[in-house]
Write an enzyme that holds these catalytic residues in place. Structure first.
Site, mmCIF file in Angstrom:
data_model
loop_
_atom_site.group_PDB
_atom_site.id
_atom_site.type_symbol
_atom_site.label_atom_id
_atom_site.label_comp_id
_atom_site.label_asym_id
_atom_site.label_seq_id
_atom_site.Cartn_x
_atom_site.Cartn_y
_atom_site.Cartn_z
ATOM 1 N N ASN A 154 -43.851 -31.316 17.206
ATOM 2 C CA ASN A 154 -44.274 -30.284 16.237
ATOM 3 C C ASN A 154 -45.748 -30.383 15.828
ATOM 4 O O ASN A 154 -46.351 -29.380 15.446
ATOM 5 C CB ASN A 154 -43.345 -30.251 15.014
ATOM 6 C CG ASN A 154 -43.303 -31.535 14.243
ATOM 7 O OD1 ASN A 154 -43.765 -32.559 14.713
ATOM 8 N ND2 ASN A 154 -42.742 -31.475 13.054
ATOM 9 N N CYS A 287 -41.849 -31.557 9.087
ATOM 10 C CA CYS A 287 -40.957 -32.465 8.364
ATOM 11 C C CYS A 287 -41.099 -32.298 6.858
ATOM 12 O O CYS A 287 -40.227 -32.700 6.111
ATOM 13 C CB CYS A 287 -41.256 -33.896 8.759
ATOM 14 S SG CYS A 287 -43.001 -34.272 8.592
ATOM 15 N N GLU A 461 -48.709 -43.416 6.699
ATOM 16 C CA GLU A 461 -49.796 -43.110 7.636
ATOM 17 C C GLU A 461 -50.924 -42.454 6.868
ATOM 18 O O GLU A 461 -50.691 -41.738 5.891
ATOM 19 C CB GLU A 461 -49.280 -42.202 8.758
ATOM 20 C CG GLU A 461 -48.250 -42.923 9.614
ATOM 21 C CD GLU A 461 -47.890 -42.212 10.902
ATOM 22 O OE1 GLU A 461 -47.773 -40.974 10.886
ATOM 23 O OE2 GLU A 461 -47.721 -42.891 11.931
HETATM 24 P P1 NAP Z 1 -36.742 -36.394 18.037
HETATM 25 O O1 NAP Z 1 -35.717 -35.712 18.830
HETATM 26 O O2 NAP Z 1 -36.350 -37.547 17.209
HETATM 27 O O3 NAP Z 1 -37.893 -36.802 19.069
HETATM 28 C C1 NAP Z 1 -39.042 -37.488 18.671
HETATM 29 C C2 NAP Z 1 -39.517 -38.350 19.818
HETATM 30 O O4 NAP Z 1 -38.523 -39.323 20.120
HETATM 31 C C3 NAP Z 1 -39.755 -37.593 21.111
HETATM 32 O O5 NAP Z 1 -40.831 -38.165 21.794
HETATM 33 C C4 NAP Z 1 -38.467 -37.826 21.861
HETATM 34 O O6 NAP Z 1 -38.589 -37.696 23.258
HETATM 35 C C5 NAP Z 1 -38.181 -39.258 21.487
HETATM 36 N N1 NAP Z 1 -36.788 -39.672 21.651
HETATM 37 C C6 NAP Z 1 -35.669 -38.925 21.611
HETATM 38 N N2 NAP Z 1 -34.579 -39.709 21.811
HETATM 39 C C7 NAP Z 1 -35.033 -40.979 21.978
HETATM 40 C C8 NAP Z 1 -34.406 -42.236 22.225
HETATM 41 N N3 NAP Z 1 -33.074 -42.368 22.316
HETATM 42 N N4 NAP Z 1 -35.192 -43.337 22.350
HETATM 43 C C9 NAP Z 1 -36.538 -43.234 22.259
HETATM 44 N N5 NAP Z 1 -37.185 -42.069 22.035
HETATM 45 C C10 NAP Z 1 -36.441 -40.956 21.883
HETATM 46 O O7 NAP Z 1 -37.465 -35.404 17.031
HETATM 47 P P2 NAP Z 1 -38.153 -34.010 17.378
HETATM 48 O O8 NAP Z 1 -37.093 -32.982 17.509
HETATM 49 O O9 NAP Z 1 -39.114 -34.159 18.498
HETATM 50 O O10 NAP Z 1 -39.034 -33.782 16.077
HETATM 51 C C11 NAP Z 1 -38.518 -33.223 14.941
HETATM 52 C C12 NAP Z 1 -38.143 -34.271 13.922
HETATM 53 O O11 NAP Z 1 -39.291 -35.061 13.618
HETATM 54 C C13 NAP Z 1 -37.706 -33.683 12.615
HETATM 55 O O12 NAP Z 1 -36.611 -34.379 12.103
HETATM 56 C C14 NAP Z 1 -38.919 -33.872 11.718
HETATM 57 O O13 NAP Z 1 -38.625 -33.891 10.358
HETATM 58 C C15 NAP Z 1 -39.448 -35.154 12.214
HETATM 59 N N6 NAP Z 1 -40.869 -35.309 11.872
HETATM 60 C C16 NAP Z 1 -41.188 -36.216 10.921
HETATM 61 C C17 NAP Z 1 -42.510 -36.358 10.535
HETATM 62 C C18 NAP Z 1 -42.868 -37.363 9.490
HETATM 63 O O14 NAP Z 1 -44.037 -37.688 9.391
HETATM 64 N N7 NAP Z 1 -41.948 -37.891 8.718
HETATM 65 C C19 NAP Z 1 -43.511 -35.591 11.129
HETATM 66 C C20 NAP Z 1 -43.146 -34.670 12.108
HETATM 67 C C21 NAP Z 1 -41.809 -34.552 12.474
HETATM 68 P P3 NAP Z 1 -38.221 -36.268 23.955
HETATM 69 O O15 NAP Z 1 -39.213 -35.318 23.472
HETATM 70 O O16 NAP Z 1 -38.337 -36.547 25.392
HETATM 71 O O17 NAP Z 1 -36.826 -35.951 23.521
#
Ligand code: NAP
Length: 481
Positions: A154, A287, A461
């Site tokens: 995102n 997020c 961060e």
């Molecule tokens: P995600 O599905 O958790 O993916 C994040 C990253 O983790 C991606 O690079 C993904 O790879 C990888 N990943 C997925 N499964 C994994 C596993 N089993 N082992 C290791 N890595 C793995 O989240 P998203 O859908 O990309 O992002 C949205 C989420 O991020 C939301 O919940 C949002 O709130 C959160 N977010 C939080 C912040 C914050 O600062 N707190 C900031 C931005 C977003 P792939 O892309 O290949 O699946």
């Protein structure tokens, strides 16, 4: 290098070499559904090679002075700014957000590089008054070592610079596994880092479709001393467990379920502007997006009408088109989730005040939506929407609002709107969140600490706290004095 949407690196980057592979995966423009490039689908074995490279590069990089590292980071910052328009176009092409937002993210992402280039010079230790006349006590800060970073789609640039810049400033080396949907911005950043003089192996980018396998390799390896992750709480918990065996230091920036509270005495115009900024930015895919909008009974109807009127003015379309405010969602799964949350809410008595359906702009576009009559039993209240839907819940008393706001396992951002400083301060103190915006819908920048409490994560961060995440404190006792 000129990074343009037609000309950007499409190889992974390990040990200062651009790595190709026969096995590749497509990067898709979510606005058009068309492939824009393909990148190597690397394996757990490649991730281990990246750890080898980062380990080999660590002694020389950590031995440089903070000032020497700062000079390299400063060059990287300037190169990013110099390519900001091309990077913004690349981001819109692979992620979908409107160009104006992509330009904003490039500047925001670059600001972390500028900030940490300077902040690295301030990794101060302490001298501690002694308890024995023969001893002296000193602490020094040292880089934690090799870092692994796993990042989401995102914010394809900012979520990387927010980790890489403090890691490098502290003297660590790093391996980045970017999201599968947005690897191109990560590779473009690596190209600019190479040009800036970041030595081979100090920054590595491993593109893959095997997030699980690569993630396991990074977590299992004892040479990796820190994992920094931004993404969902679900994946964060998996990584937390996987890091236990090697007792890694962790930063987890996880999901949120931000409450945005509008008290009766709020300035209506300010509250609507804040809610619009917090809710619809990046098509609701941040997020810190307001997930639950809690509105006091006395202002509820006026606020709902004003928010719906503002939402209806948003222009939906491909992010690259002029004047567009709301781009597509990232993929079909994201649209399906929004549709299912909406169906559940409407079936349980919610009313669509505006929007409430896919937009004619294309299969991944959803209309800016305002939903009223939202109640605690609806899935939209307990789950992260990650789409352009404002869910309005009515409350009567301040205590009820705080209790509702805190009734979630998450605790990332919270917002409140009130003209009464006593009320605002009291609520800000009581909200279980890592960050609170008072009469503000957007507050993140490089000089303030970003992060959550409860199941929204660990660590911070940005700011001085963001550097500390990559440092260990060593206590030295000087005896025989
Ligand atoms: P995600 O599905 O958790 O993916 C994040 C990253 O983790 C991606 O690079 C993904 O790879 C990888 N990943 C997925 N499964 C994994 C596993 N089993 N082992 C290791 N890595 C793995 O989240 P998203 O859908 O990309 O992002 C949205 C989420 O991020 C939301 O919940 C949002 O709130 C959160 N977010 C939080 C912040 C914050 O600062 N707190 C900031 C931005 C977003 P792939 O892309 O290949 O699946």
């Amino acid at each position: 290098m000129d990074v343009t949407p037609d000309e950007f690196p499409t190889s992974a980057y390990i040990g200062g070499a651009w790595v190709t592979s026969k096995d590749r995966f497509a990067v898709i423009n979510p606005a058009t559904g068309r492939d824009i490039a393909s990148v190597p689908n690397l394996t757990a074995e490649d991730a281990r090679r990246a750890i080898d490279a980062a380990s080999a590069a660590l002694p020389a990089w950590s031995a440089k002075t903070a000032k020497e590292r700062a000079a390299v980071l400063r060059r990287w910052y300037e190169l990013i700014l110099g390519e900001s328009e091309a990077l913004a176009q690349l981001m819109t092409a692979e992620q979908g957000k409107p160009l104006a937002e992509s330009r904003g993210e490039v500047a925001y992402g670059a600001s972390f590089v500028e900030w940490f280039a300077e902040e690295g010079k301030r990794a101060y230790g302490r001298t501690i008054p002694t308890t024995a006349s023969t001893k002296r006590y000193i602490t020094i800060k040292q880089p934690i070592g090799v870092v692994a970073a796993i990042t989401p789609w995102n914010f394809p640039i900012a979520m990387i610079t927010r980790k890489v810049a403090p890691a490098l400033a502290a003297g660590c080396t790093i391996i980045v596994k970017p999201a599968e949907d947005t690897p191109l911005c990560a590779l473009a950043l690596a190209k600019l880092a190479e040009k800036a003089g970041v030595p081979a192996g100090v920054l590595n980018v491993v593109t893959t479709q095997d997030a699980r396998g690569v993630g396991q390799a990074l977590c299992a390896d004892g040479r990796v001393r820190k994992l920094t992750f931004t993404g969902s709480t679900e994946v964060g918990k998996i990584l937390y467990r996987q890091c236990a065996d090697t007792v890694k230091k962790l930063t987890l920036e996880l999901g949120g379920n931000a409450p945005l509270i509008i008290f009766d005495d709020a300035n209506l115009e300010q509250a609507v502007a804040g809610a619009m900024a917090s809710k619809y930015r990046n098509a609701g895919q941040t997020c810190v997006c307001a997930n639950r909008i809690l509105v006091q009974a006395g202002i509820y109807d006026r606020f709902a009408s004003a928010l719906a009127a503002a939402a209806e003015k948003l222009v939906v379309g491909p992010g690259a088109s002029t004047g567009v405010n709301l781009g597509p969602l990232i993929n079909a799964e994201a649209i399906a989730k929004v549709e299912s949350l909406m169906a559940d809410a409407v079936q349980k008595g919610g009313t669509v005040k505006t929007g409430g359906a896919k937009d004619a702009a294309g299969s991944l576009f959803y209309k800016p939506t305002v939903l009223t009559g939202v109640t605690a039993d609806m899935d939209i209240v307990s789950q992260e929407i990650f789409g352009p839907v404002a869910a309005l819940i009515k409350f009567e008393t301040d205590d009820e609002a705080i209790a509702l706001a805190n009734s979630t396992p998450f605790g990332l951002a919270a917002y409140l709107f009130s003209q009464n400083i006593h009320r605002a301060w009291t609520a800000a103190e009581k909200l279980e969140a890592g960050m609170v915006g008072v009469n503000e819908g957007i507050f993140s920048n490089e000089v303030v600490p970003f992060g959550g409490v409860k199941e929204s994560g660990l660590g911070r961060e940005g700011a001085a706290e963001g550097l500390d995440e990559y440092l260990e404190t060593k206590f030295i006792c000087l005896g025989g004095m």
